[in-house]
Motif scaffolding. Structure first.
Motif, mmCIF file in Angstrom:
data_model
loop_
_atom_site.group_PDB
_atom_site.id
_atom_site.type_symbol
_atom_site.label_atom_id
_atom_site.label_comp_id
_atom_site.label_asym_id
_atom_site.label_seq_id
_atom_site.Cartn_x
_atom_site.Cartn_y
_atom_site.Cartn_z
ATOM 1 N N PHE A 1 0.831 -1.202 0.000
ATOM 2 C CA PHE A 1 0.000 0.000 0.000
ATOM 3 C C PHE A 1 0.869 1.257 0.000
ATOM 4 C CE2 PHE A 1 -3.549 -2.663 1.681
ATOM 5 C CZ PHE A 1 -4.488 -2.318 0.734
ATOM 6 N N GLY A 2 2.013 1.190 0.698
ATOM 7 C CA GLY A 2 2.914 2.329 0.720
ATOM 8 C C GLY A 2 3.524 2.626 -0.631
ATOM 9 N N ARG A 3 3.611 1.616 -1.475
ATOM 10 C CA ARG A 3 4.118 1.831 -2.830
ATOM 11 C C ARG A 3 3.005 2.280 -3.772
ATOM 12 N NH1 ARG A 3 9.139 -0.100 -4.454
ATOM 13 N NH2 ARG A 3 10.438 -0.686 -2.677
ATOM 14 N N MET A 4 1.783 1.902 -3.451
ATOM 15 C CA MET A 4 0.653 2.353 -4.260
ATOM 16 C C MET A 4 0.310 3.806 -3.986
ATOM 17 S SD MET A 4 -2.044 -0.757 -3.994
ATOM 18 C CE MET A 4 -3.289 0.315 -4.692
ATOM 19 N N PHE A 5 0.360 4.187 -2.710
ATOM 20 C CA PHE A 5 -0.015 5.541 -2.290
ATOM 21 C C PHE A 5 1.160 6.156 -1.532
ATOM 22 C CE2 PHE A 5 -3.860 2.809 -2.043
ATOM 23 C CZ PHE A 5 -4.526 3.332 -3.138
ATOM 24 N N PHE B 1 -12.284 -17.620 -6.506
ATOM 25 C CA PHE B 1 -13.583 -16.967 -6.715
ATOM 26 C C PHE B 1 -13.734 -15.864 -5.673
ATOM 27 C CE2 PHE B 1 -14.096 -20.803 -4.119
ATOM 28 C CZ PHE B 1 -14.614 -20.275 -2.947
ATOM 29 N N GLY B 2 -14.711 -14.983 -5.887
ATOM 30 C CA GLY B 2 -15.036 -13.965 -4.904
ATOM 31 C C GLY B 2 -14.241 -12.685 -5.070
ATOM 32 N N THR B 3 -14.515 -11.756 -4.193
ATOM 33 C CA THR B 3 -13.949 -10.408 -4.275
ATOM 34 C C THR B 3 -12.432 -10.413 -4.197
ATOM 35 O OG1 THR B 3 -15.953 -9.463 -3.312
ATOM 36 C CG2 THR B 3 -13.966 -8.126 -3.197
ATOM 37 N N GLU B 4 -11.856 -11.368 -3.451
ATOM 38 C CA GLU B 4 -10.410 -11.370 -3.235
ATOM 39 C C GLU B 4 -9.671 -12.398 -4.095
ATOM 40 O OE1 GLU B 4 -10.042 -9.571 1.272
ATOM 41 O OE2 GLU B 4 -9.819 -11.726 1.006
ATOM 42 N N TYR C 1 -8.012 -11.880 -6.588
ATOM 43 C CA TYR C 1 -6.743 -11.315 -7.047
ATOM 44 C C TYR C 1 -5.855 -10.897 -5.876
ATOM 45 C CZ TYR C 1 -9.119 -11.227 -11.528
ATOM 46 O OH TYR C 1 -9.790 -11.598 -12.656
ATOM 47 N N TRP C 2 -6.297 -11.209 -4.648
ATOM 48 C CA TRP C 2 -5.459 -10.925 -3.475
ATOM 49 C C TRP C 2 -4.654 -12.188 -3.194
ATOM 50 C CZ3 TRP C 2 -6.041 -5.983 -1.334
ATOM 51 C CH2 TRP C 2 -5.052 -5.670 -0.397
ATOM 52 N N HIS C 3 -3.459 -12.218 -3.783
ATOM 53 C CA HIS C 3 -2.705 -13.466 -3.840
ATOM 54 C C HIS C 3 -2.070 -13.827 -2.498
ATOM 55 C CE1 HIS C 3 -3.261 -12.497 -8.019
ATOM 56 N NE2 HIS C 3 -2.778 -13.667 -8.386
ATOM 57 N N GLY C 4 -1.973 -15.126 -2.293
ATOM 58 C CA GLY C 4 -1.307 -15.648 -1.115
ATOM 59 C C GLY C 4 0.064 -16.207 -1.457
ATOM 60 N N LEU C 5 0.519 -17.127 -0.612
ATOM 61 C CA LEU C 5 1.818 -17.748 -0.858
ATOM 62 C C LEU C 5 1.792 -18.554 -2.152
ATOM 63 C CD1 LEU C 5 2.742 -19.004 2.737
ATOM 64 C CD2 LEU C 5 3.652 -17.011 1.536
ATOM 65 N N HIS C 6 0.683 -19.232 -2.389
ATOM 66 C CA HIS C 6 0.542 -20.013 -3.614
ATOM 67 C C HIS C 6 -0.424 -19.311 -4.566
ATOM 68 C CE1 HIS C 6 1.884 -23.120 -0.732
ATOM 69 N NE2 HIS C 6 2.423 -23.716 -1.788
ATOM 70 N N GLY D 1 -1.549 -7.899 -4.644
ATOM 71 C CA GLY D 1 -2.843 -7.700 -4.004
ATOM 72 C C GLY D 1 -3.829 -6.972 -4.886
ATOM 73 N N GLY D 2 -5.096 -7.334 -4.770
ATOM 74 C CA GLY D 2 -6.121 -6.606 -5.484
ATOM 75 C C GLY D 2 -7.473 -7.254 -5.354
ATOM 76 N N TRP D 3 -8.505 -6.415 -5.235
ATOM 77 C CA TRP D 3 -9.868 -6.898 -5.365
ATOM 78 C C TRP D 3 -10.252 -6.799 -6.837
ATOM 79 C CZ3 TRP D 3 -13.297 -4.761 -0.792
ATOM 80 C CH2 TRP D 3 -12.828 -5.295 0.413
ATOM 81 N N VAL D 4 -11.363 -7.373 -7.198
ATOM 82 C CA VAL D 4 -11.736 -7.370 -8.605
ATOM 83 C C VAL D 4 -12.056 -5.970 -9.115
ATOM 84 C CG1 VAL D 4 -12.563 -9.735 -8.596
ATOM 85 C CG2 VAL D 4 -14.150 -7.896 -8.015
ATOM 86 N N ASN D 5 -12.379 -5.048 -8.220
ATOM 87 C CA ASN D 5 -12.785 -3.711 -8.650
ATOM 88 C C ASN D 5 -11.828 -2.608 -8.236
ATOM 89 O OD1 ASN D 5 -13.428 -4.059 -5.909
ATOM 90 N ND2 ASN D 5 -15.013 -2.499 -5.985
ATOM 91 N N ARG D 6 -10.701 -2.946 -7.577
ATOM 92 C CA ARG D 6 -9.794 -1.886 -7.130
ATOM 93 C C ARG D 6 -8.479 -2.488 -6.635
ATOM 94 N NH1 ARG D 6 -9.917 -1.549 -1.425
ATOM 95 N NH2 ARG D 6 -11.736 -2.488 -0.437
ATOM 96 N N ILE D 7 -7.516 -1.606 -6.352
ATOM 97 C CA ILE D 7 -6.250 -1.936 -5.693
ATOM 98 C C ILE D 7 -5.454 -2.968 -6.480
ATOM 99 C CG2 ILE D 7 -5.108 -2.485 -3.537
ATOM 100 C CD1 ILE D 7 -7.620 -1.995 -2.010
ATOM 101 N N GLU D 8 -4.770 -2.521 -7.488
ATOM 102 C CA GLU D 8 -3.905 -3.421 -8.240
ATOM 103 C C GLU D 8 -2.467 -3.242 -7.755
ATOM 104 O OE1 GLU D 8 -5.108 -5.663 -10.112
ATOM 105 O OE2 GLU D 8 -7.159 -4.895 -9.999
#
Length: 699
Positions: A278-282, A360-363, A365-370, A319-326
């Protein structure tokens, strides 16, 4: 933390959602977690609809099976109460449980955190699911701790449902006792806002020009915080009664919540969710932004609550939700760097989010370890390396405390008031960031210390220097406490817009900076905000006090100061850039054994550097290391020997390279990196991009 976690090691864990995966995958997942070096797994915090599929019908069988498998593979289980995501049947049957916006429009089911803490029905149903969970899982041999809810006040931290308006009135009755006292505190005689019946009192609603009563707005945020704390206390009491051998925490630092009070009242320690990307995004403004290093400031806030804490969610992938935060993927080495960033600031347990990225779902694109393919990758290999390093070094680190002789003071009243009051709100962030940034760049560890009615002189006296950038609201008792600190030999630094409001948010009819004026040795004669073109008055430092003739801007606000103390000296005067020419802008006042520096403006990086030099604040490792600015230095130490044969406590110097380039350092005496066992001899050394070291110097 050691007592709460029952461990003498720094350990790793991961978040896991068995409800997202075929049951045939679970055992292989738990086996590989253990093989990777993970010791903890967090589960169940979003599982209400599975545990209570119909009202009053409970089914814990899915988690019974998952917990049994995790325990069989030697994993310690952290169980979350599932109240952040109430099921569809609940909000459909009881729409009064839903939160609402200030305009009265209700939130609806379909995401999370759509409820209000003050709905009696929601509290009733929350208490019931927590009670059933606590009773059911109290004796489970694999469970070691509980996370209450998930990220209280994340995403939504204002509450305007009918239940909240009703609860607010009761909260105000308890606080003020009478409408007369409320009217006085809120100054309701202004604009004919006087209340004659409690039913007339509401939280903020739609008003013209978006200008509600500012004193109501301040109390409103205090009420929001107390509502969360009351709701969390209900859950904590249930868990502790049913499962007394387990520790209790919650995760996150979010708006309109006094997390210090929350933790002090009911938790064993606070947990935090660290996402440095987030610090690199903003990025923060100005040249040379901190980027992911800025999360060290957030971790300093966490440390002010619990000196040793848990990271319940450590960013492990893009990290990212389907509609924001890439967010881009962590570069090779950054995951390891961020893990040790958390540990360097006091974490003794780091739990990665998450084991595998949701499909599936909102998260999703919020990637984990795998990734979705479920194959090992460079991120899992980094975690495997970290686990191996902590097997070597964890016992030396666990339970040690962060060392600092400088603290930046903060408080909830000014932060909450400053959200609405633009005449001081933005200045605190600007000044705090400048101080933190320059202390960071100059390798001077610092704490964040939140001031409240329970703050003691002993707490202040731990530090040689305190920076309280813009305490607009200041209690008389706090002013006396700061005076005692300075009288005893401390150095206090204060900026503009200080001391002129009392705890209700009303302006005092005394010269600014109010009760701080005698300590500062000045009163404010005149002030102005920056010009419409963005320019601010500038000032020049005294050549007798500083080895410079440089000119500095007042950075958005300017006060002219009248010196009132015979022991005060003027450190800087306004130049001919404005009508304030020749008037004092920066004053140092001696009091007892200490001193106070008052600046009639907003702090900037260049001015902070000058003040650090004047005060003689130096890095605690200046005799041991020579470091470039891209390296963060933290020091964790033990008060007493931890290993046989030691004469004193161990001091560990963490070096964190946030640069994507190698960095040159100089070591002034021999040292050993606890993480790798590598020896460093006197002389130059190169650190890899995103390197992290934990050095112990030869005695």
């Amino acid at each position: 933390m050691e007592k709460a976690l029952h461990s003498r090691d720094v350990l790793l864990g991961v978040c896991y959602y068995p409800e997202h995966w075929p049951e045939t995958m679970w055992e292989d997942d738990f086996r590989r977690m253990k093989e990777l070096g993970l010791e903890y797994v967090r589960m169940a915090e979003f599982g209400w609809a599975l545990m209570e599929p119909e009202e009053g019908v409970f089914d814990f069988s899915l988690f019974d099976r998952a917990f049994a498998l995790a325990h069989r593979h030697g994993l310690n289980i952290i169980i979350g109460t599932p109240t952040a995501t109430p099921p569809a049947w609940l909000t459909h049957r009881y729409p009064e449980t839903l939160n609402a916006q200030a305009n009265g429009i209700s939130y609806e089911h379909g995401s999370r955190r759509h409820y209000t803490y003050n709905s009696p029905k929601f509290r009733e149903l929350s208490a019931r699911i927590v009670q059933r969970m606590a009773e059911h899982f109290a004796e489970h041999p694999g469970i070691v701790g509980w996370q209450l809810d998930n990220e209280f006040n994340c995403e939504v931290f204002e509450f305007y449902s009918a239940a909240d308006h009703t609860a607010f009135r009761e909260w105000l009755k308890a606080k003020y006792g009478s409408l007369a006292a409320l009217n006085e505190a809120w100054g309701t005689v202004f604009w004919s806002q006087t209340y004659t019946d409690w039913e007339q009192v509401h939280l903020t609603r739609n008003v013209p020009s978006d200008s509600p009563n500012p004193h109501l707005k301040l109390d409103e945020k205090r009420f929001f915080s107390d509502s969360v704390i009351s709701y969390a206390q209900m859950q904590a009491d249930i868990v502790r009664a049913a499962a007394p051998r387990h520790w209790v925490t919650t995760n996150g630092l979010f708006g309109h919540l006094d997390t210090h009070k929350l933790t002090n009242d009911m938790l064993d320690f606070i947990s935090y969710d660290s996402y440095p990307m987030f610090g690199r995004m903003f990025p923060d403004g100005g040249e040379n932004p901190l980027l992911d290093r800025r999360f060290s400031m957030s971790l300093s806030n966490v440390r002010s609550i619990s000196p040793n804490f848990c990271i319940m969610e450590q960013q492990s992938g893009p990290g990212g939700w389907v509609n924001r935060i890439e967010q881009p993927s962590p570069k090779p080495g950054q995951l390891r760097l961020w893990t040790y960033q958390s540990i360097a600031h006091g974490a003794d347990l780091v739990v990665y989010f998450r084991w595998r990225t949701a499909t599936f779902g909102t998260e999703m694109y919020w990637h984990g370890l795998h990734n979705w393919d479920n194959r090992p990758n460079r991120r899992t290999r980094e975690v495997e390396r970290i686990a191996e390093e902590l097997r070597r070094a964890g016992q030396a680190i666990a339970g040690s405390r962060y060392e600092a002789e400088v603290a930046i003071l903060r408080d909830y009243d000014n932060e909450w008031d400053g959200e609405f009051d633009k005449w001081h709100g933005g200045y605190e962030w600007t000044s705090t960031l400048s101080w933190f940034k320059r202390l960071q760049r100059r390798h001077i560890p610092n704490d964040m210390l939140f001031v409240n009615e329970q703050t003691t002189l002993d707490q202040l006296n731990r530090y040689q220097t305190l920076i309280y950038p813009h305490p607009t609201i200041i209690r008389e008792e706090t002013a006396k406490l700061l005076e005692a600190y300075v009288q005893g030999g401390g150095t206090l630094i204060i900026g503009c817009r200080s001391g002129y409001k009392d705890e209700t948010g009303r302006c005092r009819m005394t010269p600014m900076p109010g009760p701080l004026a005698p300590l500062c040795g000045v009163t404010v004669e005149d002030f102005t905000r920056e010009e419409p073109d963005g320019s601010s008055p500038s000032f020049t430092l005294s050549s007798q006090a500083f080895d410079t003739f440089a000119t500095f801007t007042s950075n958005g606000f300017a006060e002219t100061l009248a010196v009132t103390s015979p022991d005060a000296i003027v450190l800087g005067r306004y130049d001919n850039s404005s009508y304030m020419f020749g008037e004092p802008a920066l004053v140092e006042n001696s009091s007892g054994e200490g001193r106070t520096i008052y600046f009639g403006g907003v702090f900037s990086d260049p001015l902070v550097d000058q003040l650090i030099d004047r005060l003689g604040i130096t890095s605690p490792a200046s005799d041991l290391l020579e470091l470039p600015e891209c390296i963060e230095l933290t020091v964790r130490s033990h008060d007493k020997p931890i290993f046989e044969g030691q004469d004193s406590g161990l001091r560990i110097h963490f070096l964190l390279n946030y640069s994507g380039q190698s960095a040159s350092i100089k070591v002034r005496c021999g040292a050993t990196d606890l993480l790798t066992g590598k020896r460093y001899v006197k002389g130059a050394a190169e650190l890899d991009p995103y390197a992290a070291l934990a050095l112990v110097f030869d005695e």
